[in-house]
Design a protein around this motif. Structure first.
Motif, PDB file in Angstrom:
ATOM      1  N   LEU A  29       0.870  -1.173   0.000  1.00 23.82           N
ATOM      2  CA  LEU A  29       0.000   0.000   0.000  1.00 23.82           C
ATOM      3  C   LEU A  29       0.908   1.225   0.000  1.00 23.82           C
ATOM      4  O   LEU A  29       1.450   1.614   1.028  1.00 23.82           O
ATOM      5  CB  LEU A  29      -0.924  -0.001   1.220  1.00 23.82           C
ATOM      6  N   HIS A  30       1.118   1.810  -1.165  1.00 19.66           N
ATOM      7  CA  HIS A  30       2.064   2.912  -1.337  1.00 19.66           C
ATOM      8  C   HIS A  30       1.536   4.195  -0.708  1.00 19.66           C
ATOM      9  O   HIS A  30       0.381   4.545  -0.872  1.00 19.66           O
ATOM     10  CB  HIS A  30       2.348   3.141  -2.819  1.00 19.66           C
ATOM     11  N   CYS A  31       2.429   4.877   0.009  1.00 17.69           N
ATOM     12  CA  CYS A  31       2.086   6.100   0.732  1.00 17.69           C
ATOM     13  C   CYS A  31       3.171   7.133   0.466  1.00 17.69           C
ATOM     14  O   CYS A  31       4.351   6.798   0.456  1.00 17.69           O
ATOM     15  CB  CYS A  31       1.998   5.767   2.222  1.00 17.69           C
ATOM     16  N   ASP A  32       2.785   8.393   0.269  1.00 15.11           N
ATOM     17  CA  ASP A  32       3.786   9.426  -0.010  1.00 15.11           C
ATOM     18  C   ASP A  32       4.024  10.367   1.168  1.00 15.11           C
ATOM     19  O   ASP A  32       4.670  11.381   1.012  1.00 15.11           O
ATOM     20  CB  ASP A  32       3.430  10.219  -1.268  1.00 15.11           C
ATOM     21  N   SER A  33       3.528  10.026   2.342  1.00 13.46           N
ATOM     22  CA  SER A  33       3.757  10.847   3.532  1.00 13.46           C
ATOM     23  C   SER A  33       4.878  10.220   4.359  1.00 13.46           C
ATOM     24  O   SER A  33       4.714   9.130   4.906  1.00 13.46           O
ATOM     25  CB  SER A  33       2.481  10.933   4.373  1.00 13.46           C
ATOM     26  N   GLN A  34       6.000  10.908   4.423  1.00  6.13           N
ATOM     27  CA  GLN A  34       7.159  10.377   5.143  1.00  6.13           C
ATOM     28  C   GLN A  34       6.839  10.141   6.618  1.00  6.13           C
ATOM     29  O   GLN A  34       7.205   9.116   7.178  1.00  6.13           O
ATOM     30  CB  GLN A  34       8.356  11.327   5.003  1.00  6.13           C
ATOM     31  N   SER A  35       6.150  11.075   7.263  1.00  2.91           N
ATOM     32  CA  SER A  35       5.860  10.916   8.695  1.00  2.91           C
ATOM     33  C   SER A  35       4.896   9.753   8.936  1.00  2.91           C
ATOM     34  O   SER A  35       5.069   8.987   9.881  1.00  2.91           O
ATOM     35  CB  SER A  35       5.291  12.209   9.277  1.00  2.91           C
ATOM     36  N   THR A  36       3.889   9.600   8.087  1.00  3.34           N
ATOM     37  CA  THR A  36       2.955   8.486   8.227  1.00  3.34           C
ATOM     38  C   THR A  36       3.661   7.165   7.979  1.00  3.34           C
ATOM     39  O   THR A  36       3.437   6.185   8.692  1.00  3.34           O
ATOM     40  CB  THR A  36       1.780   8.654   7.241  1.00  3.34           C
ATOM     41  N   PHE A  37       4.532   7.127   6.983  1.00  4.35           N
ATOM     42  CA  PHE A  37       5.324   5.932   6.681  1.00  4.35           C
ATOM     43  C   PHE A  37       6.166   5.522   7.892  1.00  4.35           C
ATOM     44  O   PHE A  37       6.200   4.357   8.273  1.00  4.35           O
ATOM     45  CB  PHE A  37       6.224   6.214   5.466  1.00  4.35           C
ATOM     46  N   GLU A  38       6.819   6.498   8.521  1.00  2.00           N
ATOM     47  CA  GLU A  38       7.673   6.188   9.673  1.00  2.00           C
ATOM     48  C   GLU A  38       6.861   5.735  10.881  1.00  2.00           C
ATOM     49  O   GLU A  38       7.271   4.824  11.599  1.00  2.00           O
ATOM     50  CB  GLU A  38       8.547   7.393  10.005  1.00  2.00           C
ATOM     51  N   ILE A  39       5.702   6.336  11.118  1.00  2.00           N
ATOM     52  CA  ILE A  39       4.866   5.901  12.246  1.00  2.00           C
ATOM     53  C   ILE A  39       4.358   4.479  12.015  1.00  2.00           C
ATOM     54  O   ILE A  39       4.369   3.651  12.917  1.00  2.00           O
ATOM     55  CB  ILE A  39       3.684   6.870  12.459  1.00  2.00           C
ATOM     56  N   ALA A  40       3.921   4.185  10.779  1.00  3.04           N
ATOM     57  CA  ALA A  40       3.394   2.853  10.479  1.00  3.04           C
ATOM     58  C   ALA A  40       4.454   1.771  10.643  1.00  3.04           C
ATOM     59  O   ALA A  40       4.148   0.671  11.082  1.00  3.04           O
ATOM     60  CB  ALA A  40       2.835   2.828   9.064  1.00  3.04           C
TER      61      ALA A  40
END
Length: 187
Positions: free
Chosen positions: A108-119
């Motif tokens: 599930l591709h995401c372009d939010s760096q902060s959301t990516f790191e939290i997940a």
């Protein structure tokens, strides 16, 4: 009314456009999810959306306004990811019901760096309490290896065409990547 006329004009000029499903030997499955900053000045709600592909063919898409106001960019991005995860889980269940075995995690591709790191961070921080339920839900699915959340640069994020204003060139490029073709176009 002007927006409706603009949409009607686009639809009239693109009668031959449609989804072209191609046969692919691999049962790959992936999704793209994104959310925009609350741009509506009346209700300040974000719009989130997702695309889901099976065998490199677009099978599901959605763009909708979120039900509640978000207090931070991470919150509306995380809500968008949670919505995308729900749709991917439903698709995985459906594919399993019709006999397809899915061994690999769905990307599930995401372009939010902060959301990516939290997940992808196993530790919960106090700064993420406002997304705690979504965070536990997503971490559980990551732990069971049902999904993975790779980072994708914003310029490669396909879902932007449903939730942001994009240039004509980027819009046309996204249509090609989604498998939307014009049957009347010369080959």
């Amino acid at each position: 009314m002007a927006t409706m006329m603009h949409i009607m004009s686009y639809l009239k000029s693109s009668r031959g456009r449609g989804l072209l499903f191609k046969k692919n030997g691999l049962l790959d499955h992936e999704g793209y999810t994104d959310a925009d900053y609350p741009g509506n000045i009346i209700d300040r709600r974000s719009t989130s959306g997702y695309f889901t592909f099976v065998c490199s063919n677009l099978v599901m898409w959605c763009s909708k306004k979120q039900n509640i106001m978000s207090r931070s960019s991470v919150e509306f991005e995380y809500r968008g990811i949670a919505q995308g995860v729900c749709e991917i889980l439903w698709l995985r269940w459906l594919l399993a019901k019709i006999g397809f075995r899915l061994d690999a995690a769905t990307k599930l591709h995401c372009d939010s760096q902060s959301t990516f790191e939290i997940a992808n961070n196993p530790v919960q921080h106090d700064r993420t309490k406002h997304v705690e339920v979504d965070q536990h839900f997503i971490k559980e699915k990551l732990g069971h290896k049902l999904i993975s959340i790779p980072f994708v640069p914003s310029l490669e994020q396909l879902i932007d065409m449903l939730i942001h204003v994009v240039s004509k060139h980027r819009f046309e490029d996204s249509l090609d990547k989604l498998g939307i073709t014009d049957i009347y176009a010369p080959t």
